[in-house]
Design a protein around this motif. Structure first.
Motif, mmCIF file in Angstrom:
data_model
loop_
_atom_site.group_PDB
_atom_site.id
_atom_site.type_symbol
_atom_site.label_atom_id
_atom_site.label_comp_id
_atom_site.label_asym_id
_atom_site.label_seq_id
_atom_site.Cartn_x
_atom_site.Cartn_y
_atom_site.Cartn_z
ATOM 1 N N LEU A 34 0.826 -1.206 0.000
ATOM 2 C CA LEU A 34 0.000 0.000 0.000
ATOM 3 C C LEU A 34 0.858 1.254 0.000
ATOM 4 O O LEU A 34 1.939 1.286 0.603
ATOM 5 N N ALA A 35 0.366 2.289 -0.657
ATOM 6 C CA ALA A 35 1.050 3.578 -0.652
ATOM 7 C C ALA A 35 0.572 4.392 0.551
ATOM 8 O O ALA A 35 -0.241 3.932 1.353
ATOM 9 N N GLU A 36 1.064 5.620 0.652
ATOM 10 C CA GLU A 36 0.572 6.489 1.724
ATOM 11 C C GLU A 36 -0.927 6.729 1.563
ATOM 12 O O GLU A 36 -1.665 6.812 2.533
ATOM 13 N N HIS A 37 -1.363 6.821 0.318
ATOM 14 C CA HIS A 37 -2.784 6.991 0.008
ATOM 15 C C HIS A 37 -3.117 6.018 -1.127
ATOM 16 O O HIS A 37 -2.580 6.148 -2.225
ATOM 17 N N THR A 38 -3.993 5.065 -0.855
ATOM 18 C CA THR A 38 -4.365 4.078 -1.869
ATOM 19 C C THR A 38 -5.861 4.184 -2.138
ATOM 20 O O THR A 38 -6.672 4.040 -1.223
ATOM 21 N N LEU A 39 -6.204 4.449 -3.395
ATOM 22 C CA LEU A 39 -7.605 4.555 -3.794
ATOM 23 C C LEU A 39 -8.032 3.219 -4.399
ATOM 24 O O LEU A 39 -7.438 2.753 -5.366
ATOM 25 N N VAL A 40 -9.048 2.601 -3.791
ATOM 26 C CA VAL A 40 -9.529 1.291 -4.233
ATOM 27 C C VAL A 40 -10.888 1.469 -4.901
ATOM 28 O O VAL A 40 -11.870 1.818 -4.251
ATOM 29 N N HIS A 41 -10.912 1.264 -6.219
ATOM 30 C CA HIS A 41 -12.158 1.356 -6.988
ATOM 31 C C HIS A 41 -12.777 -0.036 -7.051
ATOM 32 O O HIS A 41 -12.153 -0.980 -7.529
ATOM 33 N N PHE A 42 -14.015 -0.151 -6.554
ATOM 34 C CA PHE A 42 -14.660 -1.460 -6.414
ATOM 35 C C PHE A 42 -15.858 -1.575 -7.336
ATOM 36 O O PHE A 42 -16.699 -0.682 -7.404
ATOM 37 N N LYS A 43 -15.926 -2.707 -8.056
ATOM 38 C CA LYS A 43 -17.103 -3.037 -8.857
ATOM 39 C C LYS A 43 -17.790 -4.219 -8.192
ATOM 40 O O LYS A 43 -17.187 -5.279 -8.001
ATOM 41 N N VAL A 88 -5.864 17.183 -5.371
ATOM 42 C CA VAL A 88 -6.290 18.565 -5.127
ATOM 43 C C VAL A 88 -6.949 18.691 -3.760
ATOM 44 O O VAL A 88 -6.590 19.553 -2.948
ATOM 45 N N VAL A 89 -7.925 17.826 -3.506
ATOM 46 C CA VAL A 89 -8.698 17.943 -2.273
ATOM 47 C C VAL A 89 -7.840 17.629 -1.045
ATOM 48 O O VAL A 89 -7.995 18.253 0.012
ATOM 49 N N SER A 90 -6.931 16.657 -1.176
ATOM 50 C CA SER A 90 -6.073 16.288 -0.045
ATOM 51 C C SER A 90 -4.844 17.178 0.073
ATOM 52 O O SER A 90 -4.039 17.001 0.991
ATOM 53 N N GLU A 91 -4.697 18.119 -0.884
ATOM 54 C CA GLU A 91 -3.583 19.074 -0.880
ATOM 55 C C GLU A 91 -2.238 18.353 -0.874
ATOM 56 O O GLU A 91 -1.330 18.666 -0.099
ATOM 57 N N LEU A 92 -2.115 17.368 -1.776
ATOM 58 C CA LEU A 92 -0.872 16.617 -1.926
ATOM 59 C C LEU A 92 -0.105 17.155 -3.123
ATOM 60 O O LEU A 92 -0.645 17.239 -4.229
ATOM 61 N N ASP A 93 1.151 17.501 -2.922
ATOM 62 C CA ASP A 93 1.980 17.981 -4.021
ATOM 63 C C ASP A 93 2.645 16.840 -4.778
ATOM 64 O O ASP A 93 2.885 16.944 -5.982
ATOM 65 N N ASP A 94 2.938 15.750 -4.072
ATOM 66 C CA ASP A 94 3.679 14.647 -4.678
ATOM 67 C C ASP A 94 2.725 13.529 -5.083
ATOM 68 O O ASP A 94 2.196 12.821 -4.226
ATOM 69 N N PRO A 95 2.492 13.333 -6.377
ATOM 70 C CA PRO A 95 1.584 12.251 -6.800
ATOM 71 C C PRO A 95 2.134 10.867 -6.500
ATOM 72 O O PRO A 95 1.373 9.886 -6.529
ATOM 73 N N ALA A 96 3.422 10.750 -6.200
ATOM 74 C CA ALA A 96 4.000 9.445 -5.877
ATOM 75 C C ALA A 96 3.449 8.881 -4.572
ATOM 76 O O ALA A 96 3.646 7.698 -4.274
ATOM 77 N N LEU A 97 2.758 9.719 -3.801
ATOM 78 C CA LEU A 97 2.169 9.257 -2.539
ATOM 79 C C LEU A 97 0.862 8.495 -2.766
ATOM 80 O O LEU A 97 0.322 7.896 -1.832
ATOM 81 N N VAL A 98 0.351 8.521 -3.993
ATOM 82 C CA VAL A 98 -0.961 7.935 -4.285
ATOM 83 C C VAL A 98 -0.794 6.735 -5.209
ATOM 84 O O VAL A 98 -0.056 6.781 -6.190
ATOM 85 N N ALA A 99 -1.491 5.639 -4.886
ATOM 86 C CA ALA A 99 -1.538 4.453 -5.736
ATOM 87 C C ALA A 99 -2.991 4.068 -5.959
ATOM 88 O O ALA A 99 -3.882 4.452 -5.180
ATOM 89 N N ARG A 114 0.751 1.366 -14.882
ATOM 90 C CA ARG A 114 0.782 2.747 -14.393
ATOM 91 C C ARG A 114 -0.230 3.550 -15.186
ATOM 92 O O ARG A 114 -0.187 3.589 -16.419
ATOM 93 N N LEU A 115 -1.148 4.164 -14.464
ATOM 94 C CA LEU A 115 -2.139 5.041 -15.066
ATOM 95 C C LEU A 115 -1.648 6.466 -14.867
ATOM 96 O O LEU A 115 -1.802 7.046 -13.790
ATOM 97 N N GLY A 116 -1.006 7.000 -15.885
ATOM 98 C CA GLY A 116 -0.322 8.284 -15.728
ATOM 99 C C GLY A 116 0.849 8.105 -14.790
ATOM 100 O O GLY A 116 1.701 7.231 -14.997
ATOM 101 N N VAL A 117 0.890 8.895 -13.737
ATOM 102 C CA VAL A 117 1.982 8.778 -12.754
ATOM 103 C C VAL A 117 1.617 7.838 -11.611
ATOM 104 O O VAL A 117 2.440 7.620 -10.713
ATOM 105 N N PHE A 118 0.424 7.276 -11.652
ATOM 106 C CA PHE A 118 -0.060 6.504 -10.517
ATOM 107 C C PHE A 118 0.103 5.001 -10.756
ATOM 108 O O PHE A 118 -0.365 4.476 -11.770
ATOM 109 N N PRO A 119 0.745 4.281 -9.830
ATOM 110 C CA PRO A 119 0.799 2.814 -9.923
ATOM 111 C C PRO A 119 -0.614 2.243 -9.835
ATOM 112 O O PRO A 119 -1.425 2.685 -9.015
#
Length: 316
Positions: free
Chosen positions: A56-65, A88-99, A133-138
């Motif tokens: 898991l990353a610092e912030h992991t977004l799980v899209h569920f179907k 934007v909403v979480s005010e994160l500058d580094d996209p590497a924190l999100v997976a 990788r979807l853009g910069v996001f794993p």
């Protein structure tokens, strides 16, 4: 269901599970579960659901179907948009924190095609698990249908189409998985019947989910040895379910009478046998026992049987 499942598996000291997240200043909700790092140090390697919760990353977004939905082209586009909005909403500058994670029953060709148009090519790293990788996001896509058959992943069956169509097909659960499954069933019941003061929450395919958990529980119990099924219950609680004749079925006469006093054993005899007992023997029984026998056989019939030594003389 996925939120409840992840909450039971994630270590509380390291992660918090957010079921809904506002991605704009205006009220807006998305079908994404956010697993956000909340503790310092090195978290333990997950024993369960490693396909979803590993690395898991610092912030992991799980899209569920859900089990009645399939991955569509728009899911790929919206997932990318969710990730950017989250920054934007979480005010994160580094996209590497999100997976990103996608949990669905199957990977569909149309979803794969939409990912390619966004510059993302998936590579299969294990049966049912795909990375890219979807853009910069794993990005990791987990197919619950093939993955749930592996050790440690069996609980994913609860969010597959099979859970609705074949609840008895739940794989054999480990002790730890069984405890979580019971907790999930309680969660379903709480959604149907919330505690006083709590708002009733909507659950998609509610009737199907409730019925499937009931059938799955029956199937799981049927596989357990009797001692495991009855663990935690006292003998009195178990026997209370059965009628007296059911409790005694299959026992030899001496087993049925084991532990009884002689007087109690006599009272356990059928009425026909009691009538055949001699007066001499009845005279040896305690008064309360004789009274109980008289009551069962009928006062008149029993009282006419005078014990030995006190018989009425024959008339001349």
């Amino acid at each position: 269901m996925l939120v409840a499942l992840l909450e039971h598996v994630l270590p509380d000291d390291f992660y918090q599970c957010i079921s809904e997240f506002q991605l704009s200043r205006e009220p807006s909700r998305i079908d994404v579960v956010v697993v956000r790092r909340s503790g310092s140090g090195t978290p333990p390697v997950p024993r369960l659901l490693a396909s979803v919760l590993g690395d898991l990353a610092e912030h992991t977004l799980v899209h569920f179907k859900g089990p009645t939905d399939e991955l569509e082209r728009d899911d790929a586009r919206m997932l990318f948009a969710y990730a950017l909005q989250y920054l934007v909403v979480s005010e994160l500058d580094d996209p590497a924190l999100v997976a990103l994670r996608v949990v669905a029953s199957r990977l569909t060709p149309r979803f794969v095609e939409a990912l390619k148009l966004l510059g993302c090519t998936l590579t299969t790293t294990a049966a049912g698990v795909h990375e890219g990788r979807l853009g910069v996001f794993p990005l990791r896509v987990i197919e619950t249908v093939p993955v749930n058959g592996r050790a440690g992943e069996h609980l994913l069956y609860t969010v597959t189409p099979g859970m609705l169509t074949d609840p008895g097909g739940v794989p054999a659960l480990s002790g730890e998985e069984s405890e979580i499954f019971y907790a999930l069933q309680e969660h379903v019941e709480q959604l149907r019947h919330p505690l006083p003061g709590l708002k009733r929450r909507h659950m998609k395919d509610e009737d199907k989910v409730v019925e499937s958990f009931e059938k799955a529980m029956a199937s799981i119990l049927a596989r357990m040895p009797p001692e495991q099924r009855l663990a935690g219950l006292s003998p009195e609680q178990v026997l209370r379910v059965y009628a007296p004749e059911q409790r005694l079925a299959g026992l030899a006469p001496e087993q049925r009478l084991a532990g009884l006093t002689e007087a109690q054993a006599v009272l356990a005899l059928p009425d026909a046998v009691l009538r055949g007992l001699s007066n001499e023997y009845l005279a040896t029984l305690p008064p309360k026992t004789r009274a109980a026998i008289q009551k069962r056989l009928g006062g008149a019939a029993a009282s006419s049987r005078t014990p030995a030594g006190r018989r009425r003389p024959r008339s001349a």
